[in-house]
Motif scaffolding. Structure first.
Motif, PDB file in Angstrom:
ATOM      1  N   UNK A 112       0.832  -1.203   0.000  1.00 43.95           N
ATOM      2  CA  UNK A 112       0.000   0.000   0.000  1.00 43.95           C
ATOM      3  C   UNK A 112       0.864   1.250   0.000  1.00 43.95           C
ATOM      4  N   UNK A 113       1.872   1.278   0.880  1.00 45.90           N
ATOM      5  CA  UNK A 113       2.757   2.446   0.944  1.00 45.90           C
ATOM      6  C   UNK A 113       3.526   2.617  -0.355  1.00 45.90           C
ATOM      7  N   UNK A 114       3.969   1.526  -0.936  1.00 47.80           N
ATOM      8  CA  UNK A 114       4.718   1.595  -2.196  1.00 47.80           C
ATOM      9  C   UNK A 114       3.838   2.131  -3.319  1.00 47.80           C
ATOM     10  N   UNK A 115       2.609   1.639  -3.382  1.00 51.68           N
ATOM     11  CA  UNK A 115       1.697   2.094  -4.438  1.00 51.68           C
ATOM     12  C   UNK A 115       1.431   3.590  -4.315  1.00 51.68           C
ATOM     13  N   UNK A 116       1.227   4.061  -3.078  1.00 55.27           N
ATOM     14  CA  UNK A 116       0.960   5.486  -2.876  1.00 55.27           C
ATOM     15  C   UNK A 116       2.174   6.321  -3.244  1.00 55.27           C
ATOM     16  N   UNK A 117       3.363   5.891  -2.816  1.00 56.07           N
ATOM     17  CA  UNK A 117       4.577   6.648  -3.113  1.00 56.07           C
ATOM     18  C   UNK A 117       4.833   6.714  -4.606  1.00 56.07           C
TER      19      UNK A 117
ATOM     20  N   UNK B  96      -5.870   7.109  -6.103  1.00 56.62           N
ATOM     21  CA  UNK B  96      -7.270   6.933  -5.726  1.00 56.62           C
ATOM     22  C   UNK B  96      -7.436   6.844  -4.225  1.00 56.62           C
ATOM     23  N   UNK B  97      -8.420   6.077  -3.807  1.00 53.37           N
ATOM     24  CA  UNK B  97      -8.750   5.974  -2.390  1.00 53.37           C
ATOM     25  C   UNK B  97      -7.572   5.470  -1.570  1.00 53.37           C
ATOM     26  N   UNK B  98      -6.876   4.457  -2.067  1.00 56.21           N
ATOM     27  CA  UNK B  98      -5.775   3.884  -1.298  1.00 56.21           C
ATOM     28  C   UNK B  98      -4.680   4.919  -1.052  1.00 56.21           C
ATOM     29  N   UNK B  99      -4.334   5.682  -2.081  1.00 53.62           N
ATOM     30  CA  UNK B  99      -3.302   6.707  -1.906  1.00 53.62           C
ATOM     31  C   UNK B  99      -3.717   7.723  -0.856  1.00 53.62           C
TER      32      UNK B  99
ATOM     33  N   UNK C  28      -6.204  -0.532   5.621  1.00 53.20           N
ATOM     34  CA  UNK C  28      -6.525   0.481   4.619  1.00 53.20           C
ATOM     35  C   UNK C  28      -6.693  -0.155   3.246  1.00 53.20           C
ATOM     36  N   UNK C  29      -5.950  -1.221   2.993  1.00 53.37           N
ATOM     37  CA  UNK C  29      -6.109  -1.941   1.724  1.00 53.37           C
ATOM     38  C   UNK C  29      -7.510  -2.533   1.644  1.00 53.37           C
ATOM     39  N   UNK C  30      -7.952  -3.143   2.750  1.00 55.53           N
ATOM     40  CA  UNK C  30      -9.296  -3.720   2.769  1.00 55.53           C
ATOM     41  C   UNK C  30     -10.352  -2.642   2.567  1.00 55.53           C
ATOM     42  N   UNK C  31     -10.184  -1.508   3.240  1.00 53.69           N
ATOM     43  CA  UNK C  31     -11.160  -0.428   3.112  1.00 53.69           C
ATOM     44  C   UNK C  31     -11.196   0.111   1.681  1.00 53.69           C
ATOM     45  N   UNK C  32     -10.027   0.346   1.105  1.00 53.10           N
ATOM     46  CA  UNK C  32      -9.988   0.885  -0.252  1.00 53.10           C
ATOM     47  C   UNK C  32     -10.542  -0.113  -1.260  1.00 53.10           C
ATOM     48  N   UNK C  33     -10.250  -1.400  -1.057  1.00 56.12           N
ATOM     49  CA  UNK C  33     -10.789  -2.416  -1.960  1.00 56.12           C
ATOM     50  C   UNK C  33     -12.308  -2.449  -1.891  1.00 56.12           C
TER      51      UNK C  33
ATOM     52  N   UNK D  69     -11.366   0.673  -5.139  1.00 56.95           N
ATOM     53  CA  UNK D  69     -10.058   1.124  -5.627  1.00 56.95           C
ATOM     54  C   UNK D  69      -9.375  -0.015  -6.374  1.00 56.95           C
ATOM     55  N   UNK D  70      -9.030   0.170  -7.665  1.00 56.51           N
ATOM     56  CA  UNK D  70      -8.458  -0.937  -8.442  1.00 56.51           C
ATOM     57  C   UNK D  70      -7.090  -1.376  -7.956  1.00 56.51           C
ATOM     58  N   UNK D  71      -6.278  -0.445  -7.465  1.00 53.75           N
ATOM     59  CA  UNK D  71      -4.956  -0.816  -6.955  1.00 53.75           C
ATOM     60  C   UNK D  71      -5.102  -1.679  -5.716  1.00 53.75           C
ATOM     61  N   UNK D  72      -5.979  -1.289  -4.812  1.00 50.56           N
ATOM     62  CA  UNK D  72      -6.205  -2.078  -3.602  1.00 50.56           C
ATOM     63  C   UNK D  72      -6.750  -3.461  -3.948  1.00 50.56           C
ATOM     64  N   UNK D  73      -7.643  -3.525  -4.904  1.00 55.88           N
ATOM     65  CA  UNK D  73      -8.197  -4.830  -5.291  1.00 55.88           C
ATOM     66  C   UNK D  73      -7.119  -5.735  -5.877  1.00 55.88           C
ATOM     67  N   UNK D  74      -6.201  -5.166  -6.624  1.00 55.82           N
ATOM     68  CA  UNK D  74      -5.108  -5.962  -7.174  1.00 55.82           C
ATOM     69  C   UNK D  74      -4.199  -6.460  -6.064  1.00 55.82           C
ATOM     70  N   UNK D  75      -3.939  -5.625  -5.068  1.00 60.00           N
ATOM     71  CA  UNK D  75      -3.123  -6.043  -3.929  1.00 60.00           C
ATOM     72  C   UNK D  75      -3.798  -7.191  -3.192  1.00 60.00           C
ATOM     73  N   UNK D  76      -5.096  -7.082  -2.967  1.00 55.73           N
ATOM     74  CA  UNK D  76      -5.854  -8.140  -2.292  1.00 55.73           C
ATOM     75  C   UNK D  76      -5.762  -9.446  -3.075  1.00 55.73           C
TER      76      UNK D  76
END
Length: 341
Positions: A156-161, A171-174, A240-245, A249-256
């Motif tokens: 999550x931190x890497x995606x936001x950075x 998006x939401x995750x960032x 936060x990944x769960x919340x964004x997914x 949020x497509x990035x969070x869903x991919x992480x999940x």
């Protein structure tokens, strides 16, 4: 007479006292007691606090058996632990076991099967006669723990950075990661101008199209803030990944999705294709109705079962040994102690 069970991990230390009928007679909770994560002095002190609370009002001499499930047991300095144990007044010697056997027993009374734990770290094992015989992952935040809470938080931190460094508002995750890592950053003096956004809560939503340089600066600040903390604190970003997914949020869903795949691959390392017995799922990442747990259960099918109370499972194991419960009684008490049924 009583028995004592403990479930000790990196986040919490929990102790449960049971009488011969399986009735809960005492409970204690304290901070994490994993000696590999916290050091022996702090870990053993926390275990002692949980023990003291569970034993309050009970003569320790009446405890006939004790099982302690301890994550990081290989790092334990046994003399330090033994001094703490003796100071509680307990006369019975504890049976120290790893967290794998306890987590498996928390989900089933069966002696054989598989367990997958995904909390701050991640590990899987094949269980035979209640003991792990084959283990996969559990290699720590730097070299392993694929799909764990730390892994989720770091992703999550890497995606936001990376989004911010590209001048992308994300998006939401960032936004959630920025709120978590930068919310306590005081605004710069020049940020009092309404045309200049402050690097705190809601920054991304306030930026205009010409803010790429400012976003890059925020990315660096986010990196510095993340790296200034103990690495395992990144696990706090996992929810936060769960919340964004859940918010799409497509990035969070991919992480999940990736986390679930990695965790199931870890299970496959220890469980043959024709393996039998339940697959017990334990740890905060897999608990409840969170998206990673749901995706893992979907992949593993009906054989996956949730873990119940780890301290209850440890106490149940201690009671089975100390009181000699017959199989039918043991199965009935397992459902009551581990799941409150």
């Amino acid at each position: 007479m009583y028995v004592l069970g403990m479930d000790v991990g990196g986040t919490s230390s929990r102790a449960l006292l049971l009488d011969a009928s399986g009735r809960r007679s005492g409970y204690g909770h304290a901070a994490g007691g994993n000696p590999a994560a916290h050091g022996n002095a702090a870990a053993v002190a926390n275990i002692g606090l949980a023990l003291g609370s569970a034993l309050r009002g009970t003569d320790p001499a009446l405890v006939a058996g004790a099982v302690v499930g301890l994550a990081g047991s290989g790092a334990l300095e046994r003399p330090v632990f033994d001094r703490m144990w003796a100071a509680t007044g307990l006369r019975v010697a504890p049976r120290l076991v790893g967290d794998l056997g306890i987590a498996f027993a928390a989900g089933t009374a069966e002696p054989h099967g598989t367990v997958l734990i995904a909390g701050t770290g991640a590990i899987a094992a094949r269980i035979e006669d209640g003991e792990p015989v084959t283990v996969a992952d559990g290699l720590g935040w730097l070299l392993g723990d694929q799909g764990s809470g730390f892994w989720l938080g770091r992703r999550a931190a890497r995606a936001a950075a990376r989004a911010l460094s590209r001048g992308d508002a994300g998006g939401t995750l960032t936004r959630l990661v920025m709120d978590a890592l930068l919310d306590d950053t005081p605004p710069r003096p020049e940020a009092t101008d309404p045309e200049t956004p402050a690097p705190g809560r809601g920054v991304v939503g306030e930026m205009g199209d010409g803010a790429a340089g400012e976003m890059r600066a925020l990315a660096i600040r986010l990196v510095v803030r993340a790296q200034s903390r103990p690495p395992l604190e990144l696990a706090r970003l996992a929810p936060l990944v769960a919340r964004a997914a859940a918010e799409g949020d497509p990035v969070a869903r991919e992480i999940v999705s990736t986390a679930a795949r990695l965790l199931c691959e870890t299970v496959a390392e220890v469980r043959p294709a024709d393996g039998t017995g339940p697959i017990v799922l334990a740890g905060g990442v897999l608990a409840g109705d969170g998206p990673v747990g749901a995706a893992v259960r979907e992949r593993l099918g009906s054989g996956a079962v949730p873990a119940g109370d780890g301290a209850g499972a440890a106490a149940w194991l201690a009671g089975r040994e100390a009181f000699g419960w017959d199989p039918a009684t043991a199965a009935l008490l397992h459902a009551r102690v581990a799941f409150g049924r």
